[in-house]
Design an enzyme around this catalytic site. Structure first.
Site, short mmCIF file in Angstrom:
data_model
loop_
_atom_site.label_atom_id
_atom_site.label_comp_id
_atom_site.label_asym_id
_atom_site.label_seq_id
_atom_site.Cartn_x
_atom_site.Cartn_y
_atom_site.Cartn_z
N GLY A 40 0.80 -1.21 0.00
CA GLY A 40 0.00 0.00 0.00
C GLY A 40 0.83 1.27 0.00
O GLY A 40 0.50 2.24 -0.68
N ASP A 61 10.51 -7.50 -1.63
CA ASP A 61 9.20 -8.02 -1.21
C ASP A 61 9.16 -9.48 -1.62
O ASP A 61 9.60 -9.83 -2.71
CB ASP A 61 8.07 -7.24 -1.92
CG ASP A 61 6.73 -7.39 -1.22
OD1 ASP A 61 6.32 -8.55 -0.97
OD2 ASP A 61 6.09 -6.37 -0.93
N SER A 68 -7.31 -8.90 -2.84
CA SER A 68 -7.57 -7.94 -1.77
C SER A 68 -6.53 -6.83 -1.71
O SER A 68 -6.76 -5.80 -1.07
CB SER A 68 -7.63 -8.66 -0.42
OG SER A 68 -6.37 -9.24 -0.10
N ARG A 72 -5.82 -0.88 -2.67
CA ARG A 72 -4.89 0.16 -2.24
C ARG A 72 -3.51 0.06 -2.90
O ARG A 72 -2.79 1.06 -2.97
CB ARG A 72 -4.71 0.13 -0.72
CG ARG A 72 -4.07 -1.15 -0.21
CD ARG A 72 -4.35 -1.43 1.25
NE ARG A 72 -3.76 -2.72 1.67
CZ ARG A 72 -4.31 -3.90 1.40
NH1 ARG A 72 -5.44 -3.97 0.73
NH2 ARG A 72 -3.73 -5.02 1.80
N ASN A 130 5.16 -4.45 9.52
CA ASN A 130 5.36 -5.10 10.82
C ASN A 130 6.53 -4.46 11.57
O ASN A 130 7.46 -3.93 10.97
CB ASN A 130 5.59 -6.61 10.63
CG ASN A 130 6.87 -6.91 9.92
OD1 ASN A 130 7.93 -7.04 10.54
ND2 ASN A 130 6.82 -7.00 8.59
N CYS A 194 -3.83 -5.28 9.35
CA CYS A 194 -4.61 -4.70 8.25
C CYS A 194 -5.78 -5.60 7.88
O CYS A 194 -6.88 -5.13 7.59
CB CYS A 194 -3.69 -4.50 7.04
SG CYS A 194 -4.50 -3.93 5.54
#
Length: 267
Positions: A40, A61, A68, A72, A130, A194
């Site tokens: 996001g 990443d 989902s 965003r 996190n 989230c």
């Protein structure tokens, strides 16, 4: 490094800004920025850094694009469902700006690889989700002396800060670290995720864009750095406020009795 005719046109609105100009644009083209998380926050940050002409963008990443995410994480799209987020983000950046070189790290940031990866870049934009990774990034950036622009969001609130704790302020005091803002990670389960609490999609766009802006300011020297301050945005009240961050003399990173010398405590 002279700008080509195409670059002069592409970055024309930067070049006419006296705070950036041609020299600032050349700094952007020569810069190497690591973005932690292509989610996001990382999505708008990556898009605006790429549009600005940051020469090399590193993306770390280990996740894949899910349906989902698309509410965003605007760098991804429906055609890239189940693709690695690094690959999806790289494809979007390639469509946006061919000037930008993308370096992909399809892995988690760990105590074993953090110093090696972060030291390759000039500045780090952390958009992870996190506390363990935030502490790791903060400690690693301190050890290798890299500026850190850190952003975080809740359901309707965002925070942004720039950390350069290896430097001293005008009074000769070391600047604050992330550990001065958050001394220790909250107890597991005390902060809703989230997935359970939700997050307003456009909020991540606001904070990720602000994060990109602060990175650009650090690279070009434009304006006043956010170092030593915390920006808080309340989306429901449409209210920004900035507070001064004080260095905690007891923090273990650059405090009076600093104990963190490496990343072994993250293992």
């Amino acid at each position: 490094m002279a700008l080509s005719d195409t670059q002069l046109e592409r970055y024309a609105r930067h070049i006419v800004l006296k705070e950036i100009g041609g020299p600032g644009q050349q700094k952007l083209l020569g810069a190497r920025v690591l973005v932690i998380g292509a989610g996001g926050l990382g999505s708008p940050a990556l898009l605006y850094l790429a549009a600005a002409g940051v020469g090399t963008l590193g993306i770390i990443d280990d996740d894949k694009v899910s349906l989902s995410n698309l509410q965003r994480q605007i760098i991804h799209d429906t055609d890239h469902l189940d693709a690695a987020k690094t690959q999806s983000a790289a494809a979007a950046i390639a469509r946006l700006n061919p000037d930008v070189k993308v370096e992909l790290h399809e892995e988690r940031l760990t105590a074993q690889n953090a110093l090696e990866i972060i030291s390759r870049y000039d500045i780090v934009a952390d958009g992870c989700d996190n506390f363990a990774t935030r502490f790791l990034v903060s400690d690693a950036c301190f050890i290798v002396r890299r500026p850190l622009v850190s952003a975080a969001v809740g359901p309707f609130e965002g925070q942004l800060a720039t950390f350069k704790p290896y430097e001293k302020d005008e009074e000769g005091t070391p600047r604050p670290t992330y550990r001065c803002l958050v001394p220790e990670a909250p107890a597991p389960g005390s902060i809703p995720t989230c997935e359970s609490a939700g997050v307003l999609g456009a909020l991540t766009g606001v904070m990720g864009s602000l994060q990109a802006l602060e990175v650009i300011k650090e690279i070009t020297g434009a304006g006043e750095s956010l170092t030593g301050k915390l920006l808080i945005y309340d989306a429901l009240d449409t209210r920004f406020r900035t507070i001064k961050l004080k260095r905690d003399p007891a923090n273990p990173l650059n405090g009076e009795s600093a104990s963190i010398k490496d990343l072994s405590h993250h293992a």
